[in-house]
Design an enzyme around this catalytic site. Structure first.
Site: not given
Length: 300
Positions: A268, A238, A144
């Site tokens: 995600h 996502e 991320s």
């Protein structure tokens, strides 16, 4: 990955008290409590250290002697997360790749604004080099925002004229802080964890008025020439899917060896659920194979 298990994970994420755009001081507690709900296996070992003055944890797993180093950056929108909270995922990578994973406690926003996290990433990388670990024995990874930070590190390393690490593997990277990807709209109803507004809030906290198109903030807009081989993974459900797709295209256009993997129906950072999701386990196996290949000198 069965639909039942995937559905359970998605339901858990949708009903979670974690609000990625919420008050960071409150959400840090929620984030760490969620992570702590998944105990770390007994054969995982952690050692506190400082890399270039930046706190980090060295993580190993299993009985074999580790070979090679992975510099790892946790996610959390540049405002949440910690090295401690990332130990589970770091240990999964360490176990599969046979490496020592150094997960970094870089400074968080809004207390520490851009480019504090990038400065810490560079300092930690220099710290590994100063320990006598050659660049070719180091790989970089992150998930991320940590994936975006890993990429920003590579750009900063190139700008500084430092030797590049052997490779980088980024999981669901946040590479565009302008939130301009089409998937912010097309995947909004499918993503159980992230929203464009939450990411915009975190980006504002981190940037504090800096240009979101700055290459060290949004590596998607950087000149990627000279970077080492990249592995990019993302789930098809996502809002950051387009960050991964466009990043892979930009890397290829800039003559970087790049492998893109997308996983149908996955949310995600689904790799964090590798213990119960077959796709997550397979993704981390692919990460380990990729890292091991390049750490063993088969860069290409």
């Amino acid at each position: 990955m069965t639909e039942t298990r995937l559905g359970a994970i998605v339901d858990m994420l949708r009903t979670s008290p974690l609000d990625m755009g919420g008050d960071p001081h409150k959400m840090r507690i929620v984030f760490d409590e969620m992570i702590a709900a998944h105990p770390v296996p007994a054969d995982v070992r952690t050692t506190a250290a400082r890399l270039g003055g930046v706190p980090a944890l060295a993580v190993t797993a299993g009985d074999s002697e580790p070979s090679g180093a992975v510099l790892y950056f946790h996610g959390g929108g540049y405002a949440l997360g910690s090295a401690t909270a990332s130990v589970g995922l770091a240990a999964d990578i360490a176990r599969r790749s046979g490496t020592t994973v150094h997960t970094v406690d870089y400074r968080l926003a809004p207390e520490n604004r851009f480019p504090a996290a990038v400065d810490d990433a560079v300092a930690a990388y220099r710290g590994l080099l100063e320990r006598g670990i050659p660049a070719e024995a180091i790989a970089v990874s992150g998930e991320s925002a940590g994936g975006g930070l890993a990429l920003a590190l590579l750009v900063a390393v190139e700008e500084a004229g430092l030797p590049q690490p052997s490779a980088a593997a980024v999981l669901s990277p946040w590479a565009d802080l302008t939130q301009s990807g089409r998937s912010h709209e097309t995947k909004a109803f499918l993503d159980p964890a992230l929203t464009r507004q939450a990411l915009a809030t975190r980006a504002d906290d981190y940037l504090a008025g800096a240009d979101p198109r700055s290459p060290l903030a949004s590596p998607l807009f950087a000149d990627l020439r000279g970077l080492p081989p990249l592995l990019i993974q993302a789930g098809s459900h996502e809002v950051l899917l387009d960050d991964a797709l466009r990043l892979a295209a930009k890397a290829a256009d800039d003559d970087v060896a790049v492998t893109l993997q997308t996983f149908p129906g996955a949310p995600h950072v689904f790799q964090g659920f590798a213990a119960v999701l077959a796709e997550g386990a397979r993704a981390l196996d692919d990460v380990a194979t990729f890292l091991r290949t390049h750490l063993d000198g088969q860069r290409g």
